[in-house]
Write an enzyme that holds these catalytic residues in place. Structure first.
Site, PDB file in Angstrom:
ATOM      1  N   GLN A  99       0.845  -1.196   0.000  1.00 24.41           N
ATOM      2  CA  GLN A  99       0.000   0.000   0.000  1.00 24.41           C
ATOM      3  C   GLN A  99       0.880   1.247   0.000  1.00 24.41           C
ATOM      4  O   GLN A  99       0.364   2.356  -0.074  1.00 24.41           O
ATOM      5  CB  GLN A  99      -0.880   0.006   1.262  1.00 24.41           C
ATOM      6  CG  GLN A  99      -1.874  -1.135   1.308  1.00 24.41           C
ATOM      7  CD  GLN A  99      -2.443  -1.295   2.707  1.00 24.41           C
ATOM      8  OE1 GLN A  99      -1.916  -2.012   3.546  1.00 24.41           O
ATOM      9  NE2 GLN A  99      -3.519  -0.596   2.962  1.00 24.41           N
ATOM     10  N   HIS A 117      -1.415   1.474  -4.411  1.00 26.92           N
ATOM     11  CA  HIS A 117      -1.778   2.894  -4.324  1.00 26.92           C
ATOM     12  C   HIS A 117      -0.879   3.775  -5.174  1.00 26.92           C
ATOM     13  O   HIS A 117      -0.765   4.971  -4.939  1.00 26.92           O
ATOM     14  CB  HIS A 117      -1.778   3.343  -2.857  1.00 26.92           C
ATOM     15  CG  HIS A 117      -2.826   2.652  -2.037  1.00 26.92           C
ATOM     16  ND1 HIS A 117      -2.817   2.593  -0.670  1.00 26.92           N
ATOM     17  CD2 HIS A 117      -3.931   1.955  -2.419  1.00 26.92           C
ATOM     18  CE1 HIS A 117      -3.866   1.909  -0.244  1.00 26.92           C
ATOM     19  NE2 HIS A 117      -4.557   1.498  -1.274  1.00 26.92           N
ATOM     20  N   CYS A 125       0.984  15.114 -15.385  1.00 28.78           N
ATOM     21  CA  CYS A 125       0.121  16.243 -15.722  1.00 28.78           C
ATOM     22  C   CYS A 125      -1.258  15.694 -16.099  1.00 28.78           C
ATOM     23  O   CYS A 125      -1.372  14.842 -16.973  1.00 28.78           O
ATOM     24  CB  CYS A 125       0.705  17.024 -16.900  1.00 28.78           C
ATOM     25  SG  CYS A 125      -0.417  18.296 -17.514  1.00 28.78           S
ATOM     26  N   CYS A 152       2.665  21.835 -21.067  1.00 26.93           N
ATOM     27  CA  CYS A 152       1.439  22.558 -21.409  1.00 26.93           C
ATOM     28  C   CYS A 152       1.118  23.694 -20.440  1.00 26.93           C
ATOM     29  O   CYS A 152       0.154  24.423 -20.641  1.00 26.93           O
ATOM     30  CB  CYS A 152       0.263  21.575 -21.504  1.00 26.93           C
ATOM     31  SG  CYS A 152      -0.328  20.995 -19.906  1.00 26.93           S
ATOM     32  N   SER A 191       0.583  -2.918   8.479  1.00 21.63           N
ATOM     33  CA  SER A 191      -0.647  -2.339   7.929  1.00 21.63           C
ATOM     34  C   SER A 191      -1.731  -2.374   8.987  1.00 21.63           C
ATOM     35  O   SER A 191      -1.920  -3.380   9.668  1.00 21.63           O
ATOM     36  CB  SER A 191      -1.118  -3.119   6.696  1.00 21.63           C
ATOM     37  OG  SER A 191      -2.356  -2.590   6.252  1.00 21.63           O
ATOM     38  N   ASN A 216       3.012  -6.437  13.340  1.00 20.70           N
ATOM     39  CA  ASN A 216       2.575  -5.040  13.434  1.00 20.70           C
ATOM     40  C   ASN A 216       2.864  -4.482  14.825  1.00 20.70           C
ATOM     41  O   ASN A 216       2.868  -5.230  15.795  1.00 20.70           O
ATOM     42  CB  ASN A 216       1.069  -4.950  13.135  1.00 20.70           C
ATOM     43  CG  ASN A 216       0.677  -3.600  12.561  1.00 20.70           C
ATOM     44  OD1 ASN A 216       1.101  -3.234  11.467  1.00 20.70           O
ATOM     45  ND2 ASN A 216      -0.118  -2.836  13.290  1.00 20.70           N
ATOM     46  N   ALA A 217       3.070  -3.180  14.876  1.00 23.21           N
ATOM     47  CA  ALA A 217       3.371  -2.545  16.164  1.00 23.21           C
ATOM     48  C   ALA A 217       2.166  -2.560  17.101  1.00 23.21           C
ATOM     49  O   ALA A 217       2.322  -2.568  18.317  1.00 23.21           O
ATOM     50  CB  ALA A 217       3.852  -1.113  15.941  1.00 23.21           C
ATOM     51  N   GLU A 218       0.964  -2.545  16.503  1.00 24.84           N
ATOM     52  CA  GLU A 218      -0.262  -2.532  17.309  1.00 24.84           C
ATOM     53  C   GLU A 218      -1.179  -3.648  16.825  1.00 24.84           C
ATOM     54  O   GLU A 218      -0.956  -4.221  15.769  1.00 24.84           O
ATOM     55  CB  GLU A 218      -0.987  -1.184  17.153  1.00 24.84           C
ATOM     56  CG  GLU A 218      -0.186   0.004  17.651  1.00 24.84           C
ATOM     57  CD  GLU A 218      -0.776   1.335  17.194  1.00 24.84           C
ATOM     58  OE1 GLU A 218      -2.006   1.481  17.199  1.00 24.84           O
ATOM     59  OE2 GLU A 218       0.011   2.219  16.827  1.00 24.84           O
TER      60      GLU A 218
HETATM   61  P1  NAD Z   1      -1.501   2.860   8.384  1.00 28.67           P
HETATM   62  O1  NAD Z   1      -0.757   4.140   8.558  1.00 28.67           O
HETATM   63  O2  NAD Z   1      -2.971   2.865   8.395  1.00 28.67           O
HETATM   64  O3  NAD Z   1      -1.032   1.803   9.511  1.00 28.67           O
HETATM   65  C1  NAD Z   1       0.299   1.594   9.814  1.00 28.67           C
HETATM   66  C2  NAD Z   1       0.379   0.469  10.829  1.00 28.67           C
HETATM   67  O4  NAD Z   1       1.761   0.163  11.027  1.00 28.67           O
HETATM   68  C3  NAD Z   1      -0.200   0.827  12.193  1.00 28.67           C
HETATM   69  O5  NAD Z   1      -1.061  -0.224  12.606  1.00 28.67           O
HETATM   70  C4  NAD Z   1       1.032   0.912  13.094  1.00 28.67           C
HETATM   71  O6  NAD Z   1       0.763   0.433  14.394  1.00 28.67           O
HETATM   72  C5  NAD Z   1       2.003   0.001  12.398  1.00 28.67           C
HETATM   73  N1  NAD Z   1       3.424   0.316  12.610  1.00 28.67           N
HETATM   74  C6  NAD Z   1       4.008   1.525  12.864  1.00 28.67           C
HETATM   75  N2  NAD Z   1       5.330   1.399  12.943  1.00 28.67           N
HETATM   76  C7  NAD Z   1       5.623   0.092  12.748  1.00 28.67           C
HETATM   77  C8  NAD Z   1       6.832  -0.667  12.712  1.00 28.67           C
HETATM   78  N3  NAD Z   1       8.030  -0.086  12.889  1.00 28.67           N
HETATM   79  N4  NAD Z   1       6.740  -2.001  12.491  1.00 28.67           N
HETATM   80  C9  NAD Z   1       5.542  -2.593  12.299  1.00 28.67           C
HETATM   81  N5  NAD Z   1       4.364  -1.935  12.333  1.00 28.67           N
HETATM   82  C10 NAD Z   1       4.407  -0.607  12.535  1.00 28.67           C
HETATM   83  O7  NAD Z   1      -0.919   2.258   7.049  1.00 28.67           O
HETATM   84  P2  NAD Z   1      -1.586   1.374   5.925  1.00 28.67           P
HETATM   85  O8  NAD Z   1      -2.268   0.210   6.516  1.00 28.67           O
HETATM   86  O9  NAD Z   1      -0.503   1.186   4.948  1.00 28.67           O
HETATM   87  O10 NAD Z   1      -2.716   2.242   5.220  1.00 28.67           O
HETATM   88  C11 NAD Z   1      -2.723   3.615   5.073  1.00 28.67           C
HETATM   89  C12 NAD Z   1      -2.400   4.241   3.753  1.00 28.67           C
HETATM   90  O11 NAD Z   1      -1.254   5.006   3.981  1.00 28.67           O
HETATM   91  C13 NAD Z   1      -2.038   3.428   2.579  1.00 28.67           C
HETATM   92  O12 NAD Z   1      -3.015   3.674   1.659  1.00 28.67           O
HETATM   93  C14 NAD Z   1      -0.690   3.997   2.046  1.00 28.67           C
HETATM   94  O13 NAD Z   1      -0.849   4.294   0.669  1.00 28.67           O
HETATM   95  C15 NAD Z   1      -0.518   5.246   2.794  1.00 28.67           C
HETATM   96  N6  NAD Z   1       0.811   5.636   3.298  1.00 28.67           N
HETATM   97  C16 NAD Z   1       1.963   5.247   2.678  1.00 28.67           C
HETATM   98  C17 NAD Z   1       3.200   5.619   3.187  1.00 28.67           C
HETATM   99  C18 NAD Z   1       4.437   5.184   2.490  1.00 28.67           C
HETATM  100  O14 NAD Z   1       4.442   5.044   1.274  1.00 28.67           O
HETATM  101  N7  NAD Z   1       5.524   4.916   3.230  1.00 28.67           N
HETATM  102  C19 NAD Z   1       3.263   6.364   4.375  1.00 28.67           C
HETATM  103  C20 NAD Z   1       2.045   6.763   4.985  1.00 28.67           C
HETATM  104  C21 NAD Z   1       0.841   6.371   4.434  1.00 28.67           C
HETATM  105 ZN    ZN Z   2       0.823  19.101 -19.253  1.00 33.22          ZN
END
Ligand code: NAD
Ligand code: ZN
Length: 247
Positions: A99, A117, A125, A152, A191, A216-218
């Protein structure tokens, strides 16, 4: 539950698939959306990340995107990204479905990365469809706000990420569900599993018989469906698992 249990499951994977979220890049210094310290404790997501608000006011969009881009463009893969790439190279993962839009899996050497995503590394553009590297647009934000298309002149230059209100890339979604359907192991990392349809991917895998590992952290809504749940930082846990399976 332990990294040993996760390693035992992954060691025999023939068609393993990883699904990653913002948490996997947190240790690279890129803030997550949700969870402790998440960006959405600071911003209203619909205001800063929807296609409607982008079209209404590209300058406001870029004033937030500029700061986030500064961080994301200079971020480096962390040991979690490296471990996932090693698991792929060792044949335990067939693909990484992400994601994230930061490109760090690819930087770590992962070969098959499915970006649900889109990618924040390029900008398109919306008028003439010209694509250019995000780093080039980022570099001219100091003198041009909002940035203009070099071909453009349009001010509708948008990173090639999927904003709220936009359709997800059909091919990526199709491939992700197909991989999940065939997966024998589903490894979900960093995630919150509350964004759909991404969260349906592990559900599909489990329904079709895959074993699931959640790191996951949580806690997440799918913990109770998982065979192994490891509460911890992906940059610490994934290298331990990779080492145990010799990846
Ligand atoms: P989210 O932000 O909703 O959730 C992140 C999860 O990761 C949380 O549950 C958190 O507890 C956990 N977390 C935090 N630090 C951690 C670690 N060190 N190790 C393991 N787990 C950890 O993210 P999501 O589920 O990816 O969904 C949200 C949207 O955020 C996505 O659509 C994505 O496109 C976008 N996003 C992307 C980036 C990126 O590209 N790095 C950054 C922020 C958000
Ligand atoms: Zn253009």
């Amino acid at each position: 539950m332990t990294v040993e249990q996760a390693a035992e499951i992954l060691a025999s994977a023939q068609r393993g698939v990883a699904l990653t979220g913002a948490g996997v890049s947190a240790e690279s210094g890129i803030p997550t959306f949700r969870g402790a310290g998440g960006l959405w404790t600071k911003y209203d997501p619909v205001k800063v990340s929807s296609i409607e608000s982008f079209l209404a006011d590209p300058a406001s969009y870029w004033s937030v995107a500029r700061e986030r881009g500064r961080v994301a463009l200079s971020a480096r893969p962390n040991p979690g990204h490296v471990a996932l790439a090693a698991m792929e190279a060792a044949g335990r993962l067939s693909a990484i479905v992400t994601q994230n839009t930061d490109g760090l899996h690819q930087d770590a050497g992962a070969r098959r990365v499915i970006e649900l995503h889109g990618s924040g590394r390029m900008v398109q553009c919306l008028e003439c469809e010209r694509v250019e590297p995000r780093s080039e647009v980022q570099a001219r934000l100091d003198v041009e706000m909002p940035p203009r298309c070099r071909s453009c002149g349009s001010t509708f230059l948008k990173p090639t990420v999927i904003l709220f209100g936009e359709r997800m890339p059909a091919a990526a979604v199709h491939d992700a569900f197909e991989l999940a359907r065939q997966a024998d192991v589903m490894l979900v990392v960093g995630s919150s599993l509350v964004v759909y349809p991404a969260a349906e991917i592990p559900l599909m895998a489990v329904r079709e018989g895959a074993r699931m590992i959640v790191i996951n952290a949580e806690s997440t809504p799918f913990d109770r469906l998982a065979d192994v749940v490891i509460r911890g930082r992906s940059g610490e846990v994934l290298p331990q698992i990779a080492a145990l399976i010799g990846a």
